[in-house]
Motif scaffolding. Structure first.
Motif, mmCIF file in Angstrom:
data_model
loop_
_atom_site.group_PDB
_atom_site.id
_atom_site.type_symbol
_atom_site.label_atom_id
_atom_site.label_comp_id
_atom_site.label_asym_id
_atom_site.label_seq_id
_atom_site.Cartn_x
_atom_site.Cartn_y
_atom_site.Cartn_z
ATOM 1 N N VAL A 82 0.868 -1.181 0.000
ATOM 2 C CA VAL A 82 0.000 0.000 0.000
ATOM 3 C C VAL A 82 0.907 1.234 0.000
ATOM 4 N N PHE A 83 0.677 2.132 -0.948
ATOM 5 C CA PHE A 83 1.518 3.321 -1.101
ATOM 6 C C PHE A 83 0.855 4.549 -0.481
ATOM 7 N N MET A 159 3.558 -1.268 3.870
ATOM 8 C CA MET A 159 2.868 0.016 3.765
ATOM 9 C C MET A 159 3.872 1.161 3.808
ATOM 10 N N ASP A 160 3.851 1.993 2.774
ATOM 11 C CA ASP A 160 4.814 3.093 2.687
ATOM 12 C C ASP A 160 4.117 4.422 2.947
ATOM 13 N N GLU A 161 4.181 4.913 4.149
ATOM 14 C CA GLU A 161 3.533 6.168 4.562
ATOM 15 C C GLU A 161 2.099 6.248 4.038
ATOM 16 N N PRO A 162 1.288 5.215 4.301
ATOM 17 C CA PRO A 162 -0.033 5.159 3.670
ATOM 18 C C PRO A 162 -0.963 6.284 4.120
ATOM 19 N N PHE A 163 -0.695 6.867 5.280
ATOM 20 C CA PHE A 163 -1.595 7.913 5.774
ATOM 21 C C PHE A 163 -0.947 9.291 5.701
ATOM 22 N N GLY A 164 0.199 9.372 5.043
ATOM 23 C CA GLY A 164 0.975 10.600 4.999
ATOM 24 C C GLY A 164 0.252 11.760 4.341
ATOM 25 N N ALA A 165 -0.668 11.459 3.420
ATOM 26 C CA ALA A 165 -1.333 12.534 2.680
ATOM 27 C C ALA A 165 -2.662 12.937 3.318
ATOM 28 N N LEU A 166 -3.006 12.314 4.445
ATOM 29 C CA LEU A 166 -4.324 12.580 5.043
ATOM 30 C C LEU A 166 -4.231 13.634 6.137
ATOM 31 N N ASP A 167 -5.351 14.320 6.387
ATOM 32 C CA ASP A 167 -5.375 15.293 7.478
ATOM 33 C C ASP A 167 -5.318 14.558 8.820
#
Ligand SMILES: Nc1ncnc2c1ncn2[C@@H]1O[C@H](COP(=O)(O)OP(=O)(O)O)[C@@H](O)[C@H]1O
Ligand SMILES: [Mg+2]
Length: 260
Positions: A82-83, A159-167
Motif C-alpha cells: 500500500v503506497f 505500507m509506505d507512509e499510507p496515511f501521509g497525505a491525510l489530514d
C-alpha cells in the motif's frame, strides 16, 4: 517471516562523473510472523528503498532479503503493498477495484463476490461499492486501497507512509482502523512512516533509521498493551517512547560533541 541480512542499496550516479548513491547501508532486521513493525526515519533516509526491496520492486546491491525463508528476487502475491497515494484504478468502482486481485487469481464468481462484499463491510465502505475513486474522500480511497491489498489474504502487508497525505483527524481514524483490521486478520506488517507518534501507536517494534545513508540506529520494543487506546498518546509511558525515538533522531548537542 521477513529477514534482512546486511542489506545495502546503491543507486547509480545521477550525473556523469558523480558517485553512486548509497541509500541503505548494511541494514539487518527480522520481522516475525504476525508482528507489526514500523520503520521511522527522516525523509531521504532510505525507508522507501527498504520497503521496495522487500516488495521485490528494487534489487538488493549487497546482502540478502528472505521472505518465508526464500530469497526475494521479484514481487509475489504473499506480499501486498500500500503506497502513500491510494493506487486505485480510476475507471473502476470501489467494488471492482477491491475485487480486481481476485479476478486475476481465481475464477469462482459468487464466492468472490461474497468475499468482496465482506471486505467492503470490514473496511467501512458499505454503501459506496458502486462509487468511483474520485467520488470518495482521501481516507476512503486509502481504505479501498487497503481492502484491495488484503482481499487476497496476503501474509505480509507492506505500507509506505499510507496515511501521509491525510489530514490529522482522518489519519488518526485510519490508524485505529488499520489496527482493528490487523488484529482480526493478523498479517505481518512492515509500515514505513516519518511520524514518530504514528510509529509508536501502531507498532510492536519501532526500527529507527539514521539520515542517509540509511542505517538502523536502534530498535525499540513498544510495551504498550493491545488493543491500543488513543488516550495512551498522553500517558507517561507513551511520552517516554516518544522521547526515546526523538532523541535517536535528533541527538542532543553535547552527545554529538562527546562523540566527536
Ligand atoms: N531511483 C533512485 N535513483 C537514485 N537515487 C534514489 C532513487 N530512489 C531514491 N534515491 C535516493 O536514495 C535516498 C533514499 O530514498 P528513499 O528510500 O526514497 O528515502 P525515504 O523513503 O526515507 O524518504 C535518497 O537520497 C534518494 O534521493
Ligand atoms: Mg519514502
Amino acid at each position: 517471516m521477513i529477514a534482512l541480512k546486511e542489506v545495502s542499496k546503491f543507486y547509480p550516479p545521477t550525473a556523469r562523473g558523480a558517485k553512486p548513491v548509497l541509500a541503505v547501508d548494511h541494514v539487518s532486521a527480522e520481522i516475525e510472523e504476525g508482528e507489526f513493525v514500523c520503520i521511522v526515519g527522516p525523509s531521504g533516509c532510505g525507508k522507501t528503498t527498504v520497503l521496495n526491496m522487500v516488495a521485490g520492486f528494487e534489487s538488493v546491491s549487497q546482502g540478502e532479503i528472505l521472505v518465508g525463508g526464500k530469497l526475494v528476487s521479484k514481487p509475489g502475491p504473499e506480499r501486498a503493498v500500500v503506497f502513500q497515494q491510494p493506487s486505485l484504478l480510476p475507471w473502476m468502482t470501489v467494488f471492482d477495484n477491491i475485487g480486481f486481485g481476485l479476478t486475476l487469481q481465481e475464477g469462482r464468481k459468487t464466492r468472490q463476490r461474497d468475499k468482496v462484499a465482506q471486505m467492503i463491510e470490514t473496511m467501512g465502505l458499505g454503501g459506496f461499492e458502486g462509487h468511483f475513486p474520485y467520488q470518495l474522500s482521501g481516507g476512503m480511497q486509502q481504505r479501498a486501497a487497503i481492502a484491495r491489498a488484503l482481499i487476497t489474504e496476503p501474509e505480509i502487508l507492506l505500507m509506505d507512509e499510507p496515511f501521509g497525505a491525510l489530514d490529522a483527524q482522518t489519519r488518526a481514524d485510519m490508524q485505529k482502523f488499520l489496527l482493528a483490521v490487523w488484529e482480526r486478520l493478523r498479517p505481518t506488517v512492515l509500515f514505513i512512516t516519518h511520524d514518530v507518534e504514528e510509529s509508536i501507536v501502531l507498532a510492536d517494534r519501532v526500527i529507527v533509521m539514521t539520515p542517509r545513508p540509511g542505517r538502523i540506529a536502534e530498535t525499540i520494543d513498544i510495551g504498550l498493551g493491545r488493543p491500543r487506546n488513543w488516550d495512551m498518546i498522553l500517558s507517561p509511558e507513551f511520552l517516554r517512547y516518544k522521547k526515546e525515538v526523538l532523541t535517536i533522531l535528533r541527538p542532543p548537542r553535547d552527545a554529538s560533541q562527546n562523540a566527536g
